[in-house]
Design an enzyme around this catalytic site. Sequence first.
Site, PDB file in Angstrom:
ATOM      1  N   THR A 135       0.799  -1.462  -0.046  1.00 19.81           N
ATOM      2  CA  THR A 135      -0.017  -0.028   0.000  1.00 19.81           C
ATOM      3  C   THR A 135       0.918   1.172   0.043  1.00 19.81           C
ATOM      4  OG1 THR A 135      -1.492   1.301   1.478  1.00 19.81           O
ATOM      5  CG2 THR A 135      -0.005  -0.282   2.553  1.00 19.81           C
ATOM      6  N   ASP A 136       0.182   2.450  -0.520  1.00 24.08           N
ATOM      7  CA  ASP A 136       0.985   3.741  -0.468  1.00 24.08           C
ATOM      8  C   ASP A 136       1.206   3.918   0.968  1.00 24.08           C
ATOM      9  OD1 ASP A 136      -1.533   4.438   0.007  1.00 24.08           O
ATOM     10  OD2 ASP A 136      -1.699   6.011  -1.379  1.00 24.08           O
ATOM     11  N   GLU A 137       0.232   3.594   1.878  1.00 22.20           N
ATOM     12  CA  GLU A 137       0.197   4.210   3.284  1.00 22.20           C
ATOM     13  C   GLU A 137       1.575   3.775   4.043  1.00 22.20           C
ATOM     14  OE1 GLU A 137      -3.313   3.333   5.644  1.00 22.20           O
ATOM     15  OE2 GLU A 137      -4.451   3.106   3.732  1.00 22.20           O
TER      16      GLU A 137
ATOM     17  N   TYR B  41      -1.710  -0.634  10.987  1.00 16.55           N
ATOM     18  CA  TYR B  41      -1.797  -1.391   9.742  1.00 16.55           C
ATOM     19  C   TYR B  41      -0.710  -1.101   8.602  1.00 16.55           C
ATOM     20  CZ  TYR B  41      -3.503  -1.621   4.576  1.00 16.55           C
ATOM     21  OH  TYR B  41      -3.240  -1.943   3.404  1.00 16.55           O
TER      22      TYR B  41
END
Length: 360
Positions: free
Chosen positions: A133-135, A159
């Site tokens: 993910t880009d997170e 997360y």
Amino acid sequence: MKILITGGAGFIGSALIRYIMSNSQDTVINIDKLTYAGNLQNLDSVSSNPRYFFRKIDICNKAALTNVFREFRPDRVMHLAAESHVDKSIDGPDEFIKTNILGTYALLEVSKEYIKSLDKDSKENFRFHHISTDEVYGDLGFTNLLFTEESSYSPSSPYSASKASSDHLVRAWHRTFNLPILITNCSNNYGPFHFPEKLIPITILNALKGQNIPVYGKGDQIRDWLYVDDHASALYKVIKDGAIGETYNIGGNNEIKNIDIVTSICNYLDKAMPISKNNYLLDGKSTIKSYKDLITFVNDRPGHDLRYAIDASKINVELGWEPRYDFQTGIEKTIKWYLNNLEWVENINNESYKNYRHQE
Ligand code: NAD
């Protein structure tokens, strides 16, 4: 190709499997623990295809993984299985650490042992694709910057920290053990079969039911949205043509504030399902004039990142991938899908759906 996909009963995994079944002659082995987020109904359209196989397995279970590798002898692994909901990771990080970190570790170890058993050609052909993910890159805040493949890691939530950890493990298994890996980091997805704990399906469904539509803070958070079928086509491009050891960022070039997403869904529903004709509305809320009247601002999530945005030029230039759907087309397709598939939602009857009506 024989592709082993983890987490194929989830939102993105099932879109990927449907995409591969329609666009190739590949065989897919879907391994999924079927947590609250896994739903085999998402795969009804492919479940009787002789090129599709399913095994209910926890990716933390090395012995079960080893057996599946022995049984199917995959050429590719596409690893999507994860706990994926930020709010849940704040309420209880345990499962995130187990599945996202230890589960990825187990899959890496089993893959590493498996390729030792392959002949030279099969070894050269094997790939391990980790879907992230880009997170992991953290918060861009009030800047015009974009995440590139070189951006440093700075995850904010349990997360994103667990996903960042898994990315590091995958790179280490490449560097140290020569595992032929690829990593993709994608922005927020939306589309059909999205579990109704995330912003877009919650907004659609709460509006239709006449329930409050919760928006964190002032709804100022900006995300780059990608229609899920575009993510599936990007993943397939990378597993076929991506270069070993490389990372590719995937994004839709659709930066939108949460509040604008919610408002545009309400505006669309006001036309597509006028309140006066909505038999789905509950308990007298039909006095509202517009679905927008249901928008309710709630206390912001702790550690909430303000802005994510992806520079997807590498996958565009090197692999020729670009998204097919702009946001307007994608969101209309998504809303229509929910309007036509309310039964799918009704069939989700678990505690998590009842407890986690939040966002992202
Ligand atoms: P999801 O929560 O809808 O699906 C996750 C799937 O993994 C479910 O089918 C679940 O049953 C399965 N699973 C969970 N724990 C497991 C375990 N221990 N063993 C085997 N299976 C298990 O998630 P999603 O939105 O489809 O995301 C898929 C992947 O893509 C995740 O790795 C996520 O981090 C990544 N990602 C998601 C987004 C997004 O916007 N949803 C964006 C970028 C990246």
